[in-house]
Write an enzyme that holds these catalytic residues in place. Structure first.
Site, PDB file in Angstrom:
ATOM      1  N   LYS A  22      19.531   2.830  35.475  1.00 39.90           N
ATOM      2  CA  LYS A  22      19.988   2.175  37.087  1.00 39.90           C
ATOM      3  C   LYS A  22      19.265   2.120  38.497  1.00 39.90           C
ATOM      4  CE  LYS A  22      22.535   5.768  36.511  1.00 39.90           C
ATOM      5  NZ  LYS A  22      22.636   5.659  35.314  1.00 39.90           N
ATOM      6  N   ARG A  97      31.637   7.890  40.266  1.00 35.15           N
ATOM      7  CA  ARG A  97      31.512   8.552  37.915  1.00 35.15           C
ATOM      8  C   ARG A  97      32.960   8.530  38.044  1.00 35.15           C
ATOM      9  NH1 ARG A  97      26.778   9.112  35.844  1.00 35.15           N
ATOM     10  NH2 ARG A  97      24.831  10.053  37.896  1.00 35.15           N
ATOM     11  N   ARG A 136      10.012  10.330  30.787  1.00 36.71           N
ATOM     12  CA  ARG A 136      10.791   9.598  32.184  1.00 36.71           C
ATOM     13  C   ARG A 136       9.755  10.657  32.815  1.00 36.71           C
ATOM     14  NH1 ARG A 136      16.579   9.494  34.974  1.00 36.71           N
ATOM     15  NH2 ARG A 136      16.764  10.772  33.704  1.00 36.71           N
ATOM     16  N   ARG A 168      11.615  15.813  34.932  1.00 41.34           N
ATOM     17  CA  ARG A 168      12.505  16.487  35.444  1.00 41.34           C
ATOM     18  C   ARG A 168      13.425  17.606  34.271  1.00 41.34           C
ATOM     19  NH1 ARG A 168      16.855  11.874  37.045  1.00 41.34           N
ATOM     20  NH2 ARG A 168      18.270  13.030  36.251  1.00 41.34           N
ATOM     21  N   ARG A 179      24.919  14.960  28.834  1.00 40.33           N
ATOM     22  CA  ARG A 179      25.228  14.478  29.587  1.00 40.33           C
ATOM     23  C   ARG A 179      25.675  12.496  29.290  1.00 40.33           C
ATOM     24  NH1 ARG A 179      19.944  14.394  32.578  1.00 40.33           N
ATOM     25  NH2 ARG A 179      20.716  12.685  34.272  1.00 40.33           N
TER      26      ARG A 179
END
Ligand code: ADP
Length: 226
Positions: A22, A97, A136, A168, A179
């Protein structure tokens, strides 16, 4: 990045599990159509870092890999949307969400005489996402890279602002799996909500970054022609 013209106001929501792409796509789509990019993940991290009253309340949920409660995220988004003119429109990434958040967004946009124009669901399977999030790396402003699939020009440094890239804290395989499963449970009502409004479009997120961008650009350009 080629500039595409869009003659109307365009408010786009990108939906998809964490790691689906996203943020990567929001940046490309915002740049190509001249839109504002609003990432609630970045907004929450910014509020936590700046220790704002909302950030202090959101921190405990974030560090546990949980989504922040509706009222906190809605308050942050409202503050952000009202802080500047909406101009040509906005690409929302990570918000809404829940159906409650979607309703709050509709109300806020209506205050500007605007509406949600398109909802794009980026679909990807869990194992692909786990791989992507392990590699990432993000800069403090939230620009997202991948060690092998989307490396920065200079190792460890953001192409856009030169800031150092970091992993992260919530990008651990176990946190990610949790998640993703929360996302899959929570999102169905949201997909139904936008499906009923005939706003929902799906793209295959397992394609290359450029091909996903091309698919989204095609959908949005077709909307302008309607
Ligand atoms: P999200 O915002 O949905 O959590 P990101 O845009 O941060 O996801 O992407 C997650 C990771 O996957 C990043 O490392 C990014 O560079 C990489 N990535 C994004 N899209 C693709 C793609 N189409 N193919 C391969 N890697 C991708």
């Amino acid at each position: 990045m080629a500039k595409l013209t869009f003659t109307k106001t365009l408010n786009v929501i990108l939906l998809g599990p964490p790691g689906a792409g996203k943020g990567t796509q929001a940046l490309a789509i915002a740049a190509s159509f001249g839109l504002r990019h609003l990432s609630t993940g970045n907004l929450i991290r910014h509020n936590i870092q700046a220790q704002t009253p909302l950030g202090r309340q959101a921190k405990e949920f974030y560090t546990r890999g949980e989504y922040a409660p509706d009222h906190l995220v809605v308050a942050m988004v409202k503050e952000e949307l009202c802080a500047r003119e909406l101009e040509k429109g906005v690409v929302l990434d990570g918000f809404p969400r829940t159906v409650a958040q979607a309703e709050a967004l509709d109300q806020t946009l209506a205050e500007f005489c605007q509406q949600v124009d398109a909802v794009i669901e980026i679909r990807s399977d869990t194992e692909e996402i786990v791989q992507r999030t392990e590699g990432r790396r993000v800069c403090p402003r939230g620009h997202s890279y991948h060690l092998s699939k989307n490396p920065p020009r200079v190792a460890g440094q953001c192409n856009l602002d030169g800031l150092p890239l970091q992993q992260r804290v919530d990008d651990q395989p176990e946190t990610i799996r949790k998640r993703i499963s929360v996302y899959r449970e929570q999102t169905q009502p949201l997909l139904n909500y936008y499906g009923k409004k005939h706003l929902l479009r799906k793209v295959d997120g397992s394609q290359s970054i450029e091909d996903v961008t091309g698919s989204i650009q095609g959908i949005l350009s077709a909307l302008d022609a309607e």
